[in-house]
Write a protein that holds these residues in place. Structure first.
Motif, PDB file in Angstrom:
ATOM      1  N   ASP A 214      39.097  40.518  37.579  1.00  0.00           N
ATOM      2  CA  ASP A 214      40.364  39.040  37.290  1.00  0.00           C
ATOM      3  C   ASP A 214      41.264  38.578  38.984  1.00  0.00           C
ATOM      4  OD1 ASP A 214      39.029  39.623  34.898  1.00  0.00           O
ATOM      5  OD2 ASP A 214      41.321  39.467  33.747  1.00  0.00           O
ATOM      6  N   ALA A 215      41.369  39.979  38.980  1.00  0.00           N
ATOM      7  CA  ALA A 215      43.017  39.349  40.767  1.00  0.00           C
ATOM      8  C   ALA A 215      41.641  38.713  41.025  1.00  0.00           C
ATOM      9  CB  ALA A 215      43.628  40.821  40.523  1.00  0.00           C
ATOM     10  N   LEU A 216      40.287  39.628  41.607  1.00  0.00           N
ATOM     11  CA  LEU A 216      39.887  39.589  43.161  1.00  0.00           C
ATOM     12  C   LEU A 216      39.297  38.209  42.509  1.00  0.00           C
ATOM     13  CD1 LEU A 216      38.300  42.880  43.309  1.00  0.00           C
ATOM     14  CD2 LEU A 216      39.890  42.337  44.593  1.00  0.00           C
ATOM     15  N   VAL A 217      38.621  37.945  41.644  1.00  0.00           N
ATOM     16  CA  VAL A 217      37.996  36.996  41.242  1.00  0.00           C
ATOM     17  C   VAL A 217      38.588  35.818  41.595  1.00  0.00           C
ATOM     18  CG1 VAL A 217      36.482  35.599  39.580  1.00  0.00           C
ATOM     19  CG2 VAL A 217      35.908  38.142  39.450  1.00  0.00           C
ATOM     20  N   ALA A 218      40.266  36.247  41.244  1.00  0.00           N
ATOM     21  CA  ALA A 218      40.747  34.138  41.673  1.00  0.00           C
ATOM     22  C   ALA A 218      41.441  33.983  42.480  1.00  0.00           C
ATOM     23  CB  ALA A 218      42.535  34.899  40.515  1.00  0.00           C
ATOM     24  N   VAL A 219      40.903  35.206  43.278  1.00  0.00           N
ATOM     25  CA  VAL A 219      40.975  34.914  45.158  1.00  0.00           C
ATOM     26  C   VAL A 219      40.078  33.941  45.555  1.00  0.00           C
ATOM     27  CG1 VAL A 219      41.015  35.843  47.219  1.00  0.00           C
ATOM     28  CG2 VAL A 219      41.646  37.146  45.446  1.00  0.00           C
ATOM     29  N   PRO A 220      41.353  32.966  46.200  1.00  0.00           N
ATOM     30  CA  PRO A 220      40.247  31.225  46.161  1.00  0.00           C
ATOM     31  C   PRO A 220      39.247  31.389  47.581  1.00  0.00           C
ATOM     32  CG  PRO A 220      42.910  31.496  46.894  1.00  0.00           C
ATOM     33  CD  PRO A 220      42.818  32.660  46.244  1.00  0.00           C
ATOM     34  N   SER A 247      46.478  42.350  45.721  1.00  0.00           N
ATOM     35  CA  SER A 247      47.031  43.158  45.630  1.00  0.00           C
ATOM     36  C   SER A 247      47.775  43.090  44.292  1.00  0.00           C
ATOM     37  CB  SER A 247      47.949  43.730  46.609  1.00  0.00           C
ATOM     38  OG  SER A 247      48.876  42.511  47.324  1.00  0.00           O
ATOM     39  N   GLY A 248      48.441  41.796  44.372  1.00  0.00           N
ATOM     40  CA  GLY A 248      50.140  41.657  43.273  1.00  0.00           C
ATOM     41  C   GLY A 248      48.761  41.894  41.519  1.00  0.00           C
ATOM     42  N   GLY A 249      48.167  41.588  41.357  1.00  0.00           N
ATOM     43  CA  GLY A 249      47.294  41.692  40.284  1.00  0.00           C
ATOM     44  C   GLY A 249      47.058  42.739  40.169  1.00  0.00           C
ATOM     45  N   ILE A 250      45.938  43.464  41.221  1.00  0.00           N
ATOM     46  CA  ILE A 250      45.587  44.845  41.124  1.00  0.00           C
ATOM     47  C   ILE A 250      46.687  45.966  40.926  1.00  0.00           C
ATOM     48  CG2 ILE A 250      44.318  46.853  42.679  1.00  0.00           C
ATOM     49  CD1 ILE A 250      43.116  44.707  43.813  1.00  0.00           C
ATOM     50  N   PHE A 251      48.060  45.585  41.346  1.00  0.00           N
ATOM     51  CA  PHE A 251      49.442  47.049  41.320  1.00  0.00           C
ATOM     52  C   PHE A 251      49.867  46.720  39.802  1.00  0.00           C
ATOM     53  CE2 PHE A 251      53.803  47.599  41.782  1.00  0.00           C
ATOM     54  CZ  PHE A 251      53.530  48.591  41.971  1.00  0.00           C
ATOM     55  N   GLY A 252      49.850  45.569  38.809  1.00  0.00           N
ATOM     56  CA  GLY A 252      49.993  45.026  38.122  1.00  0.00           C
ATOM     57  C   GLY A 252      48.954  45.426  37.086  1.00  0.00           C
ATOM     58  N   VAL A 324      57.293  50.723  31.598  1.00  0.00           N
ATOM     59  CA  VAL A 324      56.538  50.401  32.665  1.00  0.00           C
ATOM     60  C   VAL A 324      55.965  49.442  32.354  1.00  0.00           C
ATOM     61  CG1 VAL A 324      54.887  51.386  33.224  1.00  0.00           C
ATOM     62  CG2 VAL A 324      56.743  53.026  33.111  1.00  0.00           C
ATOM     63  N   ASN A 325      55.663  49.471  30.690  1.00  0.00           N
ATOM     64  CA  ASN A 325      54.708  47.675  30.493  1.00  0.00           C
ATOM     65  C   ASN A 325      55.421  45.873  31.119  1.00  0.00           C
ATOM     66  OD1 ASN A 325      52.889  49.214  29.151  1.00  0.00           O
ATOM     67  ND2 ASN A 325      53.625  49.654  27.533  1.00  0.00           N
ATOM     68  N   ILE A 326      57.023  46.225  30.309  1.00  0.00           N
ATOM     69  CA  ILE A 326      57.359  45.518  30.400  1.00  0.00           C
ATOM     70  C   ILE A 326      57.072  44.905  32.398  1.00  0.00           C
ATOM     71  CG2 ILE A 326      59.562  44.228  31.584  1.00  0.00           C
ATOM     72  CD1 ILE A 326      60.534  45.845  28.342  1.00  0.00           C
ATOM     73  N   LEU A 327      57.650  46.593  32.986  1.00  0.00           N
ATOM     74  CA  LEU A 327      57.559  45.943  34.458  1.00  0.00           C
ATOM     75  C   LEU A 327      55.881  45.529  34.479  1.00  0.00           C
ATOM     76  CD1 LEU A 327      59.177  48.197  36.627  1.00  0.00           C
ATOM     77  CD2 LEU A 327      59.303  46.566  37.112  1.00  0.00           C
ATOM     78  N   GLY A 328      55.109  45.799  34.582  1.00  0.00           N
ATOM     79  CA  GLY A 328      52.998  45.615  34.725  1.00  0.00           C
ATOM     80  C   GLY A 328      53.636  44.270  34.123  1.00  0.00           C
ATOM     81  N   ILE A 331      54.783  41.912  36.773  1.00  0.00           N
ATOM     82  CA  ILE A 331      53.725  41.317  38.411  1.00  0.00           C
ATOM     83  C   ILE A 331      53.089  40.871  37.851  1.00  0.00           C
ATOM     84  CG2 ILE A 331      52.519  43.012  39.369  1.00  0.00           C
ATOM     85  CD1 ILE A 331      54.553  45.765  38.991  1.00  0.00           C
ATOM     86  N   LEU A 332      52.217  41.276  36.840  1.00  0.00           N
ATOM     87  CA  LEU A 332      50.964  40.458  36.354  1.00  0.00           C
ATOM     88  C   LEU A 332      51.367  38.632  36.420  1.00  0.00           C
ATOM     89  CD1 LEU A 332      48.215  41.820  34.179  1.00  0.00           C
ATOM     90  CD2 LEU A 332      48.207  41.670  36.374  1.00  0.00           C
ATOM     91  N   GLN A 333      52.171  38.448  35.814  1.00  0.00           N
ATOM     92  CA  GLN A 333      53.033  36.809  35.497  1.00  0.00           C
ATOM     93  C   GLN A 333      53.097  36.454  37.173  1.00  0.00           C
ATOM     94  OE1 GLN A 333      56.033  36.740  32.577  1.00  0.00           O
ATOM     95  NE2 GLN A 333      54.563  35.836  30.856  1.00  0.00           N
ATOM     96  N   ARG A 334      53.657  37.545  37.252  1.00  0.00           N
ATOM     97  CA  ARG A 334      53.930  36.375  38.936  1.00  0.00           C
ATOM     98  C   ARG A 334      53.384  36.317  39.966  1.00  0.00           C
ATOM     99  NH1 ARG A 334      59.581  38.543  41.380  1.00  0.00           N
ATOM    100  NH2 ARG A 334      60.192  37.462  39.306  1.00  0.00           N
ATOM    101  N   ALA A 335      51.980  37.500  40.163  1.00  0.00           N
ATOM    102  CA  ALA A 335      50.873  37.443  40.668  1.00  0.00           C
ATOM    103  C   ALA A 335      49.992  36.310  40.374  1.00  0.00           C
ATOM    104  CB  ALA A 335      50.202  39.327  40.169  1.00  0.00           C
TER     105      ALA A 335
END
Lengths: 343, 308
Positions: A214-220, A247-252, A324-328, A331-335
């Motif tokens: 999902d994160a990779l597909v979202a790259v413009p 990377s943000g999405g992948i890390f999340g 861990v879940n809240i962090l993840g 991170i995803l929300q921000r990414a």
């Protein structure tokens, strides 16, 4: 002119209907609130039932290494160690494969491949065949996600009968030839860290690959095209443009997968060996918090202290996974919100 | 430009040559190598799936008989036997869990998608649901143990149902919200323009339109719950007997320990008796088929939903 008949639909709502409306809306919002309350109640219930044990054992519980119901001596250091170690090992293997799958699926490899084959046969513009590249990619994505649908107890069964015998040879070889290396310092007995982590890696792979994709597909696409336009090869583009942007999405995704791995129970209870040892060696048997709970809870009875000790272990597991879940999730929300601005 | 040998235009020639990517250049080779490597890793990731499915059919299908479905689990020295009570127990508990979580989840998702979409409550609820969806399943069991088993004084199907409903809830909420959100606003506006109240619009326009998506969520949640083992180990425990005295729904004993497929597989996986090991494989095959089929139906529904 006759007065138009009042159709049952085009009239203002009656008082009863307005009453029902209000009740229904109230019901919906109270169920929404109830979700928060359920969440809070779970946290409260587990902490409350753990409180006798927390008062009795305090922080010694976290550093103790023995688990002996006969002498009422309880410590969960081996379990905490086992939980973190097995999850990190699984994450290491799982994210390697998971990101590869995500790149493969998002950069159009499979579609391209199918397209090339079709072109070899001279098929290019048929309505049916033209859709094949997209279909094949969707099918592969679904196949990877089916890995997540298989119940974890079945993975445990598979691990016992397939993975354990399969790993025996290479692990024994590693121990005999490289036994000086701390990771390989004990003999492989079957149930143990490596077996459990291997199966765990397979179980978290779909999480990592789905979120990373999902994160990779979202790259413009503009970024990719600009990079190709400068003459970069496909992998130069992926490594220096696409992956850093996503990377943000992948890390999340990796953090969320870590949360999954920490809480995974059945495969570990069946494969990890259930031994209270703290050992760096990946061949040694170990134990995890979730496996400890799975194995001991049904025998706790109504003894308040026995239940309390297990609830305390559950509380530790809950604290780790919640953080861990809240962090993840954060991170995803921000990414994702960061990428939206770039489009 | 007609004859490049004589009137060489160095600029054009060099540019053309540079545009061609030589296969001997390390960066091209590296790119090709990495492409190949990724492809290999991707297909290697599918090997476990193939292996699990193969093993399930290889070891499970050969011993699977019709009598498996209506006989009780075998004791250690018994031949034959089946997992009839476990199958029924799983169904009972999943139905119980669905009865709790589906209305709950859909009502909450209506609030999230329609009534209070922008409110602070909604964002907190959404966050809670996301955190709950990553919540370890065993902790749902720990919670149900504290909240139901200790209160009612015994292992029961109720406790198992409560534990499973905690796991189903976030799946239902999040997918149903997405489905309701996808309903075109013009349809809702038309309904409200006809003088319908918000509730009528929801019941007669929004929810029916969003139904395929909502059912998808319910199916995914059911598939997840059916395969869960950890929360059932100490809430429903296990039972070697039927959970009803005769074949009528009213005779189901919900307050008794109840068998489930997943726990049966767990119990028999470490058995030293071959018959029980084979039973674990057969039960796994049935469980995986049920879970996969439910999953696939759910996914196909979401893709065949109304196009907008």
């Amino acid at each position: 002119m006759d007065h138009p008949t009042r159709s049952p639909i085009s009239r203002p709502p009656t008082a009863v209907e307005r009453g029902i409306d209000r009740v229904f809306r109230f019901a919906c919002s109270s169920f929404a609130w109830l979700t928060i309350i359920v969440m809070a109640y779970i946290v409260f219930e587990i902490s409350w039932k753990a409180s006798p044990a927390v008062q009795e054992y305090g922080t010694d519980f976290l550093t103790g290494r023995t688990w002996d119901p006969n002498t009422s001596e309880y410590g969960i250091l081996p379990e905490i160690w086992g939980t973190l170690y097995s999850s990190l090992l699984a994450l290491f293997i799982g994210s390697f494969f998971g990101i590869a799958v995500a790149v493969f699926l998002s950069e159009g490899y499979l579609g391209n491949f199918v397209f090339q084959i079709l072109r070899l046969f001279g098929i290019q513009f048929h309505r049916f065949w033209g859709k094949l590249p997209t279909w094949s990619e969707g099918a592969l994505k679904n196949l990877v996600e089916l890995l997540a649908a298989i119940p974890s107890v079945v993975y445990g069964l598979w691990g016992i009968f397939v993975v354990m015998p399969m790993l025996r040879e290479p692990c024994n070889w590693l121990h005999e030839n490289m036994g000086w290396f701390p990771l390989f310092s004990t003999r492989y007995q079957g149930p143990g860290m490596i077996t459990a982590s291997f199966v765990l890696a397979i179980m978290i792979l779909p999480t990592i690959s789905a979120i990373s994709r999902d994160a990779l597909v979202a790259v413009p696409p503009k970024l990719r095209e600009a990079s190709y336009g400068l003459g970069a090869t496909r992998w130069e583009t992926i490594l220096s443009v696409v992956l850093p942007t996503a990377s943000g999405g992948i890390f999340g995704g990796i953090v969320l997968a870590f949360g999954r791995a920490l809480g995974e129970t059945m495969a570990l209870a069946m494969l990890v060996g259930n031994m209270n040892t703290v050992d760096v060696s990946i061949f040694s048997p170990a134990n995890t918090l979730a496996a400890l709970l799975a194995n001991n809870f049904s025998e706790a009875g109504s003894d308040e202290m026995k239940v309390g000790v297990l609830m305390y272990a559950g509380m530790v597991l809950m604290a780790i996974t919640l953080v861990v879940n809240i962090l993840g999730a954060l991170i995803l929300q921000r990414a994702t919100s960061g990428l939206k601005g770039m489009r | 430009m007609a004859s490049p040998e004589n009137e060489s235009s160095p600029l054009g020639e060099i540019e053309l040559r540079q545009l061609e990517r030589s296969l001997r250049k390390p960066r091209t080779l590296l790119s090709m190598f990495l492409s190949l490597f990724t492809s290999v890793l991707t297909f290697a990731a599918l090997v476990p799936l193939v292996s699990v499915v193969f093993m399930l059919f290889y070891r499970g299908a050969s011993k699977l008989t019709l009598s498996n479905f209506y006989e009780l689990p075998p004791t250690a020295f018994e031949e034959g036997g089946g997992f009839g009570n476990a199958l029924i127990g799983t169904i009972i508990m999943v139905v119980l869990a669905a009865l709790i979580s589906v209305p709950f989840g859909i009502m909450a998702s209506v609030f999230l998608a329609e009534l209070g979409a922008q409110s602070r409550t909604a964002s907190v609820v959404r966050f809670c649901a996301k955190v709950l969806s990553g919540f370890p399943s065993i902790l749902a069991g720990v919670f149900a143990y504290g909240a139901v088993v200790l209160v009612t004084g015994g292992f029961s199907a109720y406790a198992g149902g409560v534990a499973l409903s905690i796991l189903m809830l976030p799946v239902v909420i999040l997918t149903a919200e997405e489905a309701i959100r996808m309903v075109p606003s013009r349809m809702k506006e038309a309904s409200i323009g006809m003088g319908a109240t918000q509730t009528q619009t929801l019941w007669f326009v929004t929810l029916p339109t969003a139904l395929p998506g909502i059912i998808t969520g319910v199916m995914l949640a059911v598939a997840r719950a059916a395969g869960e083992t950890a929360p059932l180990l100490f809430t429903a425990l296990f039972s070697n007997y039927w959970s009803m005295s005769n074949w009528s729904p009213t005779s189901i004993e919900l307050a008794e320990p109840t068998a489930s497929m997943a726990v049966l597989i767990y119990n028999f996986s470490s058995s030293f008796v071959d018959n029980q090991k084979e039973m674990a494989w057969s039960a796994s095959l049935v469980l995986v088929l049920v879970v996969l089929v439910t999953n696939l139906i759910g996914k196909s529904l979401s893709s065949s939903g109304p196009t907008r």
